[in-house]
Scaffold this active site. Structure first.
Site, mmCIF file in Angstrom:
data_model
loop_
_atom_site.group_PDB
_atom_site.id
_atom_site.type_symbol
_atom_site.label_atom_id
_atom_site.label_comp_id
_atom_site.label_asym_id
_atom_site.label_seq_id
_atom_site.Cartn_x
_atom_site.Cartn_y
_atom_site.Cartn_z
ATOM 1 N N HIS A 67 -1.049 -7.323 -6.280
ATOM 2 C CA HIS A 67 0.081 -6.589 -6.672
ATOM 3 C C HIS A 67 0.759 -6.115 -5.282
ATOM 4 C CE1 HIS A 67 -3.415 -3.959 -5.925
ATOM 5 N NE2 HIS A 67 -2.733 -3.092 -5.474
ATOM 6 N N ARG A 86 -5.424 -8.811 1.985
ATOM 7 C CA ARG A 86 -4.015 -8.756 2.013
ATOM 8 C C ARG A 86 -3.463 -10.302 1.771
ATOM 9 N NH1 ARG A 86 -5.741 -5.481 5.831
ATOM 10 N NH2 ARG A 86 -5.241 -3.272 5.750
#
Length: 243
Positions: A67, A86
């Site tokens: 997200h 990440r």
């Protein structure tokens, strides 16, 4: 591939897609390119759902789902985690192998939209208070939102009941004063506002405004006083009542 996409999207001769969903993604990609040129994470814009939340709406995301936050002000609550992986659009380290192994690769539109369940609504002269509950399908946390609407500048006082758990509070809008519930013994409290922490041996002296945050111990209720017309939003997060 990213360079070719940038070249096409940033070309003076670029023509947006006729399909709205693609056109929105193209616009987002052009915007993100200004901050992260050449980043492979830009490709994810064409793979992820683009979601707009209205005020007082929420969305729940399960673990291991990619997200990204784009703009606006939100309250983000996360369960305890031992890792943040990440995927792109960041100067920080990206663990590609861990990322590929942890993703669920679930497709479709997200199903975790929440508008909050109205627990109670009470009105007094010139004011009202609404309690909304946002309860995701996990035991780690829930969010309670208390919405105080005032049509006059006269003083109004509301007592919010205690719960059997410590809670973290955030003021999203408005201003006022807080103190511990009369049925609970005063305790040492602190309020964080504008990055500064102010303390008091008695919460009765604590003033709050947008952006303030404070912790309330288990078993203590909260008395809120406001003299301003308008809206006061108080957000409380604690462990889920389902836990």
């Amino acid at each position: 591939a990213v360079r070719e996409m940038e070249k096409r999207l940033l070309s003076p001769d670029f023509t947006p897609s006729k399909h709205e969903i693609v056109r929105v993604a193209e616009s987002l990609a052009r915007r993100v390119m200004d901050f992260f040129p050449g980043d492979t994470g830009i490709l994810s814009i064409f793979l992820l759902n683009y979601v707009k939340l209205k005020p007082l709406e929420a969305i729940f995301l399960s673990s291991n789902e990619p997200h990204a936050y784009l703009s606006g002000d939100i309250v983000e609550i996360t369960a305890c985690s031992d890792n943040v992986v990440r995927a792109g659009c960041t100067p920080k380290f990206r663990d590609k192998s861990t990322l590929l192994n942890m993703l669920t690769y679930t497709t479709g539109f997200p199903a975790g939209f929440m508008k909050g369940d109205t627990i109670s609504h009470n009105e007094v002269e010139g004011a009202s208070i609404t309690h909304k509950l946002y309860q995701p399908p996990i035991p780690e946390f829930q969010i309670d939102l208390f919405i105080i609407n005032k049509t006059s500048s006269s003083s109004s006082t509301f007592t919010l009941p205690s719960i059997d758990a410590g809670s973290l509070w955030l003021i999203l809008e408005g201003e006022g004063k807080i103190q511990s519930s009369p049925s609970s013994p005063p305790s040492s409290s602190s309020v964080i506002q504008n990055g500064n922490c102010s303390s008091s041996s008695s919460p009765s002296s604590l003033e709050i405004e947008k952006g303030a945050a404070f912790f309330l111990p288990s078993g203590e209720g909260l008395v809120v006083n406001t003299e301003c017309a308008g809206r006061l939003l108080l957000c409380r997060t604690t462990e889920s009542a389902k836990s």
